[in-house]
Design an enzyme around this catalytic site. Structure first.
Site, short mmCIF file in Angstrom:
data_model
loop_
_atom_site.label_atom_id
_atom_site.label_comp_id
_atom_site.label_asym_id
_atom_site.label_seq_id
_atom_site.Cartn_x
_atom_site.Cartn_y
_atom_site.Cartn_z
N HIS A 34 -1.51 1.80 4.68
CA HIS A 34 -0.46 0.82 4.39
C HIS A 34 0.42 0.61 5.61
O HIS A 34 0.67 1.53 6.39
CB HIS A 34 0.42 1.31 3.24
N ALA A 44 -2.45 -1.45 -7.26
CA ALA A 44 -1.46 -1.40 -8.33
C ALA A 44 -0.36 -2.37 -7.92
O ALA A 44 0.04 -2.37 -6.76
CB ALA A 44 -0.92 0.01 -8.47
N SER A 75 -3.89 2.51 -5.65
CA SER A 75 -3.11 3.65 -6.15
C SER A 75 -3.54 4.00 -7.57
O SER A 75 -3.55 3.14 -8.44
CB SER A 75 -1.61 3.29 -6.22
N MET A 125 2.00 -3.89 -1.95
CA MET A 125 2.20 -3.52 -0.55
C MET A 125 0.88 -3.35 0.20
O MET A 125 0.79 -2.59 1.16
CB MET A 125 2.99 -2.21 -0.47
N SER A 126 -0.15 -4.06 -0.26
CA SER A 126 -1.46 -3.82 0.36
C SER A 126 -2.36 -5.05 0.25
O SER A 126 -1.90 -6.15 -0.04
CB SER A 126 -2.15 -2.63 -0.33
N ASN A 179 3.77 -2.26 -13.72
CA ASN A 179 5.17 -2.40 -14.15
C ASN A 179 5.54 -3.88 -14.15
O ASN A 179 4.92 -4.67 -13.44
CB ASN A 179 6.11 -1.60 -13.23
N TYR A 188 3.57 0.33 5.53
CA TYR A 188 4.80 1.14 5.45
C TYR A 188 4.60 2.58 5.96
O TYR A 188 5.58 3.29 6.18
CB TYR A 188 5.37 1.14 4.02
N GLU A 189 3.35 2.98 6.13
CA GLU A 189 3.11 4.32 6.69
C GLU A 189 3.39 4.33 8.20
O GLU A 189 3.44 5.38 8.81
CB GLU A 189 1.67 4.76 6.43
N HIS A 233 7.24 5.06 -8.43
CA HIS A 233 5.87 5.44 -8.10
C HIS A 233 5.21 6.25 -9.22
O HIS A 233 4.01 6.09 -9.49
CB HIS A 233 5.86 6.23 -6.78
N HIS A 241 -3.23 8.99 -3.09
CA HIS A 241 -4.35 8.44 -2.33
C HIS A 241 -5.03 9.64 -1.68
O HIS A 241 -4.39 10.35 -0.91
CB HIS A 241 -3.87 7.49 -1.23
CL1 6GU Z 1 7.37 -3.83 -8.37
N1 6GU Z 1 6.51 -3.98 -5.94
C1 6GU Z 1 5.68 -3.70 -4.96
N2 6GU Z 1 5.95 -4.21 -3.76
N3 6GU Z 1 4.59 -2.95 -5.11
C2 6GU Z 1 4.34 -2.45 -6.32
C3 6GU Z 1 5.16 -2.70 -7.39
C4 6GU Z 1 6.28 -3.49 -7.15
N4 6GU Z 1 4.65 -2.08 -8.47
C5 6GU Z 1 3.53 -1.46 -8.07
N5 6GU Z 1 3.34 -1.69 -6.76
#
Ligand code: 6GU
Length: 289
Positions: A88, A118, A35, A221-222, A245, A90-91, A261, A66
């Site tokens: 992903h 990310a 990302s 998530m990847s 973050n 989740y898609e 996001h 993306h």
């Molecule tokens: Cl805090 N969690 C997840 N699952 N994916 C992220 C994230 C957090 N920050 C960027 N991608």
């Protein structure tokens, strides 16, 4: 559900032929842009571009931030192919479909997979904008009974029961640390454990606490299903997370501790240059060796 979304060897071969014939190249290094890290592919010289929707049997990615294309060309003299936009869980795609492009890379000739993402930082020593070189993972989707390798195994890709110890190539990690020093960003580079959750929701505080107790340093998530698929077919893997973050692991009323996001994309945009330099210098070393 499983079999419908399993790609036979011949289908993967057809896609790989489409790309090697269409580009006139057999790339040696595959890159997956995380990302906000699409600029990794923008560095590629004399690019041949394949929009996902124009590649036969390819899924189409749906996430904001993306793109959705494969870029084939040269980087630091090496032939490379990059995915700008990944798939992903989740898609709504099964994991085997999410990581199918890794098998395409393999049949195109790719020996090295560079996967980027990310991620949220759980290790309290990580700061926003830092880079975590992945040296291991905790596969939460695997704990829940899901793997990209479920279903019939085709031994032309790899063994039924692949080992995953030492999945993240130590030489490449060490080279990347050296490059970080040469770039003067060694204090922003860490080595750690990544965990993949299904998403698309971010984690609760209790989940983040639990992950920290398990030894996880960053969460996203990847990547993990791609690494599993790459190791199954014996590719060398290098992966890193850009920490976009910091995750709260204690209860608090502070709104600024919620992941979102927009923040993820903004941080990635700010740190693209450092990530690009790290990747290009590492590819240069591989190419020169
Ligand atoms: Cl805090 N969690 C997840 N699952 N994916 C992220 C994230 C957090 N920050 C960027 N991608």
């Amino acid at each position: 559900v499983l079999n419908e979304d399993t790609y036979p060897y011949e289908v993967i071969e057809e896609i790989a032929d489409f790309i090697t014939k269409g580009s006139g190249m057999r790339p040696r290094i595959g890159i997956i842009c995380g990302s906000g890290l699409g600029s990794l592919a923008d560095m590629i010289q004399d690019p041949k571009i394949f929009e996902y929707e124009k590649i036969p049997n390819f899924p189409v990615s749906t996430v904001e931030g993306h793109a959705g294309r494969l870029v084939v060309g040269t980087l630091e003299g090496a032939t490379v192919m990059a995915m700008q936009g990944r798939f992903h869980f989740y898609e709504g795609y099964p994991l085997a479909k999410c990581s199918m492009p890794v098998r395409v890379m393999k049949l195109c000739g790719v020996e090295y997979l560079f996967a980027t993402n990310a991620a949220g930082g759980i290790n309290p020593r990580f700061a926003v904008g830092d880079i975590m070189l992945m040296h291991d993972h905790v596969n939460m989707l695997g704990f829940a009974g899901n793997s990209p390798l479920q279903g019939p195994n085709d031994p032309r890709f790899g063994p039924r029961f692949p080992a995953l110890v030492n999945s993240y190539n130590k030489d490449l990690i060490n080279k990347a640390i050296e490059i970080g020093k040469a770039m003067g960003i060694e204090s922003n580079i860490h080595v750690g454990v990544y965990s993949c959750l299904g998403g698309p929701n971010y984690e609760t505080i209790a989940e983040l606490k639990a992950l920290r107790m398990m030894g996880v340093d960053a969460v996203g998530m990847s990547t993990v299903h791609e690494v599993i698929t790459a190791r199954h077919c014996d590719m060398k893997v290098f992966a890193f997370s850009l920490i976009t973050n910091k995750c709260a692991t204690e209860y608090s009323d502070k709104k600024d501790e919620e992941a979102n996001h927009e923040e993820v994309m903004a941080v990635a945009k700010n740190r693209q240059k450092a990530c690009c330099e790290l990747v290009s210098r590492l590819i240069r070393e591989i190419h020169m060796a």
